[in-house]
Design an enzyme around this catalytic site. Structure first.
Site, short mmCIF file in Angstrom:
data_model
loop_
_atom_site.label_atom_id
_atom_site.label_comp_id
_atom_site.label_asym_id
_atom_site.label_seq_id
_atom_site.Cartn_x
_atom_site.Cartn_y
_atom_site.Cartn_z
N HIS A 123 11.50 -35.00 -28.99
CA HIS A 123 12.21 -36.22 -29.39
C HIS A 123 13.67 -35.81 -29.64
CE1 HIS A 123 13.39 -39.41 -32.24
NE2 HIS A 123 12.37 -40.12 -31.78
N ASP A 200 7.41 -29.94 -35.49
CA ASP A 200 7.67 -31.37 -35.69
C ASP A 200 6.31 -32.09 -35.66
OD1 ASP A 200 8.12 -34.05 -35.40
OD2 ASP A 200 9.70 -33.86 -33.89
N GLN A 203 4.29 -36.93 -34.86
CA GLN A 203 3.21 -37.63 -34.16
C GLN A 203 1.87 -36.94 -34.36
OE1 GLN A 203 3.56 -40.51 -32.81
NE2 GLN A 203 5.78 -40.64 -32.69
N LYS A 226 5.21 -43.17 -40.22
CA LYS A 226 4.30 -43.01 -39.09
C LYS A 226 2.89 -42.65 -39.56
CE LYS A 226 7.96 -41.44 -35.98
NZ LYS A 226 8.21 -42.53 -35.02
N CYS A 364 13.26 -42.18 -27.07
CA CYS A 364 14.12 -41.13 -27.66
C CYS A 364 13.74 -39.75 -27.12
CB CYS A 364 14.05 -41.12 -29.18
SG CYS A 364 14.79 -42.57 -29.92
N1 PLP Z 1 9.85 -36.41 -33.71
C1 PLP Z 1 8.96 -37.10 -33.01
C2 PLP Z 1 7.96 -36.37 -32.15
C3 PLP Z 1 8.94 -38.50 -33.08
O1 PLP Z 1 8.05 -39.20 -32.39
C4 PLP Z 1 9.88 -39.14 -33.92
C5 PLP Z 1 9.93 -40.62 -33.98
O2 PLP Z 1 9.46 -41.31 -33.11
C6 PLP Z 1 10.78 -38.37 -34.64
C7 PLP Z 1 10.74 -37.00 -34.51
C8 PLP Z 1 11.78 -38.99 -35.55
O3 PLP Z 1 11.14 -39.59 -36.63
P1 PLP Z 1 11.95 -40.49 -37.69
O4 PLP Z 1 12.69 -41.49 -36.88
O5 PLP Z 1 10.89 -41.07 -38.53
O6 PLP Z 1 12.86 -39.57 -38.42
#
Ligand code: PLP
Length: 406
Positions: A123, A200, A203, A226, A364
């Site tokens: 992401h 990370d 998900q 999430k 993203c």
């Molecule tokens: N990393 C991953 C794999 C994501 O799917 C997302 C959001 O969709 C993020 C990071 C960023 O999360 P946040 O917008 O809640 O900070």
């Protein structure tokens, strides 16, 4: 679990809503999940009865809410099995947690010519903070590629690692492809060379049981919204020995031990990284969300969601004008796809008219789209409150979209 779904759905008020007069089919769970009533009620209850700024009051309300916040930290520590509550730092979400590490770890450990490794399926939140760090420190960002099925080519990691590699940061589950990465193997490979690893979990934590001590990751990050909790709250887990060597990310109240104009000393963990009034009410509500999924059972959730994904995958494959983007061996609740002659956003708009919420675009994760030479995908992402009947509605909806486009 299948038999409990009606009851579970009643815990999520929004799932009874109608969109354009049609029952809501919510398949945008990778973007954000819906909230159980206990989370909504907790926010209401704390603002109605217990609100007061934490950690600095002598009065009843402040003490009450401080205790609830620190109990929430303990709930989260247990949830990911961190060794100490000092290792649980509250942030605004995954993005802020990664930025915190990129800044503070970067200040402590990164110099010109050093290298950081991410993967091609990250992401933007796990790319851009590292690019900014590399720019600041004249360091180099390297990328682990994935194959056309969406499997990370971890066998290439050894060739990417050099004696200048200072950190590896990878996603446990890809939001664009659904791939579950073999993060245990990546961590083992990295640790053979004493390289710390950030995972990370944005998900992952809502779908897969996470044990940070067993994983032995150095940092683990996830977002409250999430995982059925509120927006604006997230978690950074970091190993104490690393966090202790990293400078604060932001300066302000609460992160200090003593301030004079001559010199300021900093507070202990975890407060050193929590400058300013924290988002304490959402922290307390996040702990309620976590208790909710623990009571439901993450093992049951994981099993049910994989059955749902398998069902949806099999069904969508009967539509020969649709191609799934990301067919890795191990996948979580994400089904990304492209359609012959139909733009994903056109399909998204038409499905919306039928009450079906999916996401379309790059999610993203533009490098993933660049890999496949596409501008975006349509993405249905599942949660344990979704049903097989809802998947059938999506398939019927897609057939209607196809008819409308001839
Ligand atoms: N990393 C991953 C794999 C994501 O799917 C997302 C959001 O969709 C993020 C990071 C960023 O999360 P946040 O917008 O809640 O900070």
């Amino acid at each position: 679990m299948k038999n409990d779904i009606t009851k579970i759905r009643m815990d999520f008020p929004i799932l009874s809503e109608k969109i354009y007069g049609k029952p809501l089919v919510y398949f945008d769970n990778a973007a954000t999940t819906q909230k159980p009533r206990i989370v909504i009620d907790t926010i209401n209850e704390y603002y109605s009865k217990y609100n007061a700024n934490i950690h600095r009051g002598v009065h009843f309300l402040s003490n009450f809410t401080t205790t609830a916040t620190e109990n929430a930290r303990e709930t989260i520590r247990k949830f990911i099995n961190a060794g100490s509550h000092d290792e649980i730092i509250f942030t605004r979400g995954t993005t802020e947690a990664i930025n915190l590490v990129a800044f503070s770890f970067g200040e402590a450990f990164i110099s010109e010519g050093d290298e950081i490794i991410v993967s091609e399926m990250e992401h933007h939140s796990n790319i851009v903070p590292w690019q900014m760090l590399c720019e600041r420190k004249k360091a180099v960002l390297k990328v682990i590629p994935f194959d056309d099925n969406g499997n990370l080519e971890t066998e290439k990691l050894n060739n990417l690692i050099s004696d200048r590699t200072k950190l590896i940061s990878v996603t446990q589950v890809s939001n664009a492809l659904g791939t579950i990465n073999p993060v245990e193997d990546i961590i083992k490979t990295a640790h053979l060379k004493n390289i710390p690893v950030l995972i990370d979990g944005a998900q992952a934590a809502q779908h897969i049981k996470v044990d940070v001590q067993k994983l032995n990751c150095d940092f683990y990050v996830f977002s409250g919204h999430k995982i059925y909790g509120p927006t604006g709250i997230g978690v950074l887990y970091g190993k104490k020995e690393l966090l202790n060597q990293m400078p604060p990310y932001q300066g302000g109240g609460e992160m200090i031990s003593k301030v004079t104009f001559a010199k300021t000393t900093f507070n202990e963990l975890p407060f050193k990284f929590e400058a300013g009034t924290p988002n304490y009410i959402d922290t307390i509500a996040l702990a309620k969300a976590i208790e909710y999924i623990e009571n439901t059972g993450l093992d049951k959730i994981e099993k049910y969601e994989s059955e749902l994904l398998e069902y949806a995958t099999t069904k969508i494959k009967t539509l020969d004008w649709i191609k799934i983007t990301g067919e890795a061996k191990h996948k979580s609740s994400v089904l990304s796809f492209v359609m012959d002659g139909i733009h994903p956003s056109d399909a998204g708009v038409l499905l919306d008219q039928m009450g079906i919420a999916i996401r379309t675009g790059t999610h993203c994760a533009e490098p993933v789209m660049q890999h496949f030479g596409i501008t975006g995908t349509a993405r249905a992402s599942f949660a344990f409150y979704n049903t097989f009947e809802e998947v059938d509605k999506l398939i019927e909806g897609l057939k209607r979209v196809k008819q409308m486009f001839g």
